[in-house]
Enzyme design. Structure first.
Site, short mmCIF file in Angstrom:
data_model
loop_
_atom_site.label_atom_id
_atom_site.label_comp_id
_atom_site.label_asym_id
_atom_site.label_seq_id
_atom_site.Cartn_x
_atom_site.Cartn_y
_atom_site.Cartn_z
N LYS A 113 0.81 -1.23 0.00
CA LYS A 113 0.00 0.00 0.00
C LYS A 113 0.84 1.28 0.00
O LYS A 113 0.39 2.31 -0.46
CB LYS A 113 -1.02 -0.01 1.14
CG LYS A 113 -0.57 0.51 2.49
CD LYS A 113 -1.80 0.69 3.40
CE LYS A 113 -1.47 1.30 4.75
NZ LYS A 113 -0.75 0.39 5.65
N HIS B 184 1.07 -3.66 14.69
CA HIS B 184 1.61 -2.49 13.99
C HIS B 184 1.74 -1.38 15.02
O HIS B 184 0.75 -0.99 15.62
CB HIS B 184 0.72 -2.07 12.83
CG HIS B 184 1.41 -1.19 11.83
ND1 HIS B 184 2.02 -0.01 12.19
CD2 HIS B 184 1.60 -1.32 10.49
CE1 HIS B 184 2.55 0.55 11.10
NE2 HIS B 184 2.32 -0.23 10.06
N GLU C 135 6.65 -6.01 8.05
CA GLU C 135 5.91 -5.48 6.90
C GLU C 135 6.27 -4.02 6.66
O GLU C 135 5.41 -3.14 6.71
CB GLU C 135 4.41 -5.60 7.17
CG GLU C 135 3.93 -7.00 7.46
CD GLU C 135 2.54 -7.02 8.11
OE1 GLU C 135 2.04 -5.96 8.52
OE2 GLU C 135 1.98 -8.12 8.21
C1 LIG Z 1 0.28 0.18 6.26
C2 LIG Z 1 0.68 -1.12 6.84
C3 LIG Z 1 2.03 -1.49 6.89
C4 LIG Z 1 3.15 -0.58 6.45
O1 LIG Z 1 3.37 0.39 7.42
P1 LIG Z 1 4.62 1.40 7.33
O2 LIG Z 1 4.42 2.27 8.49
O3 LIG Z 1 4.53 2.08 6.02
O4 LIG Z 1 5.86 0.56 7.44
C5 LIG Z 1 2.34 -2.73 7.38
N1 LIG Z 1 1.37 -3.58 7.82
C6 LIG Z 1 0.07 -3.25 7.80
C7 LIG Z 1 -0.93 -4.23 8.27
C8 LIG Z 1 -0.32 -2.01 7.32
O5 LIG Z 1 -1.61 -1.69 7.31
#
Ligand SMILES: *Cc1c(COP(=O)(O)O)cnc(C)c1O
Length: 379
Positions: free
Chosen positions: A47, A184, A261
């Protein structure tokens, strides 16, 4: 960094607004992540920037992928389409996580063919998955403190720690396998303690699950949030990596599978925008530049991502504080109210660096202005 003369040359050749993706910068960020967190498998969060060439470069580097919709899944899938069916399935099982905790039922049905790993954070989702994607593997998304992150995610996602093991056991009773836990800490997390707290919470839940008889979890997904170095106040990645490595070694068994991620950390440094001054006015004594890119386009992160991107000129000369406005007729379309720029003329170019994440990805066609043209360097 791509030389400024090269950026100007690209702008002359392709016109503006231009969004330049530097694949050397992308590879560099990926390798830095791998070097400092060698135990961690990298699932690029598509994303942040779903450009197929970004996915391709990371694919070639050996990355795995975090997707959150079927179109994102397809961008990754393009790269393995040619593999024999059996290898394809194995690749998906090993290298894709569908990390959107809430999934429409038709998406689940489509996903079930590929048996991917998917996240969930509530009871309703367990029963949806049981019915529509019974062959998927599960990871419980846990709610963890997002203190000080630039983009907060914990009010929308994550099971409370107190209900986590109940949900894991409920999924187990529904005949599903919970492989592990994901979290996250919030995007652009410069407060490294968020990772420490999240890892400790997760370790406690692993322990509680074992105590209550559930022993199938062997996956730890530490999510995204790794900060891009937009400026020197962001401490180097190696310092964060040290904190994370220490906690993982201390809290988890040696053989646990760890994945992350990262989105922003990989995508931000590889994007540069180049725009052109299309008009100029003086309002209340302050020079206002109108450029042909703005917050409905490459600078969308100013609104959606709470991010600021310094606008720089190619031209040298004494500077003063100016405003920089986007091209649309909306008063919200303000790139910056305080930018130090030299005296610019119509037709002069400006640029912003580190604008690869959450920028072009959320550009619109608002007011009839299309997103910037994308060009690839060092591919
Ligand atoms: C958006 C998102 C990420 C990426 O987050 P960053 O802060 O850009 O590293 C990773 N995992 C999930 C589930 C997300 O929604």
């Amino acid at each position: 960094m791509i030389p400024l003369s090269r950026l100007q040359q690209l702008a002359r050749r392709h016109g503006t607004p231009l969004f330049v993706i530097d694949h050397d910068a992308l590879r560099k960020a990926y390798r830095e992540f791998r070097r400092h967190l060698p135990r961690v498998q990298v699932y690029y969060a598509v994303k942040a920037n779903s450009d197929p060439m970004i996915v391709r470069t990371l694919f070639e580097e050996g990355a795995s992928f975090d997707v959150a919709s079927m179109p994102e899944f397809q961008v990754v899938y393009q790269n393995i389409r040619h593999l024999p069916a059996k290898e394809r399935q194995q690749w998906i099982w090993d290298k894709i996580i569908y990390a959107n905790p809430t999934k429409p039922t038709d998406t689940l049905e489509e996903l079930n063919k590929y048996k991917p790993l998917v996240t969930f954070d509530n009871r309703e989702e367990i029963h949806k998955i049981r019915k529509h994607a019974p062959d998927a593997g599960l990871a419980l998304r846990l709610k963890v403190p997002n203190t000080g992150a630039m983009v907060e995610l914990s009010s929308k996602f994550g099971a409370a720690p107190g209900e986590a093991v109940d949900l894991i056991l409920e999924a187990d009773r529904a005949g599903l396998t919970v492989e592990g836990i994901s979290f996250h800490v919030g995007s652009q997390t410069t407060n490294f303690d968020n990772y420490v707290q999240a890892l400790n919470l997760t370790a406690n839940i692993f322990q509680e699950a074992r105590d209550r008889g559930y022993t199938k979890m062997n996956l730890l997904d530490i999510g995204g949030g790794f900060p891009a170095r937009y400026d020197s106040t962001v401490r180097p990645f190696r310092e964060l990596a040290k904190v994370i490595n220490t906690e993982i070694d201390r809290l988890f068994p040696k053989d646990i599978q760890v994945l992350a991620e990262p989105g922003r950390f990989l995508a931000a440094p590889c994007g540069i925008s180049v725009a052109e001054v299309t008009g100029k006015a003086v309002r209340d004594g302050k020079t206002c530049y109108y450029i042909n890119d703005g917050v409905y386009h490459t600078y969308s992160g100013v609104i959606f991502d709470h991010c600021k991107y310094p606008v720089k000129a190619f031209k040298k000369g004494p500077t003063s504080i100016c405003s920089v406005f986007g091209p649309t007729c909306d008063a919200l379309d303000v790139v910056s109210m305080a930018e130090n720029l030299p005296d610019l003329e119509r037709g002069d170019l400006v640029y912003s660096v580190n604008i690869g994440a959450y920028s072009h990805a959320s550009a619109t066609y608002f007011n009839g202005f299309p997103p910037a043209k994308v060009v690839h360097e060092n591919r």
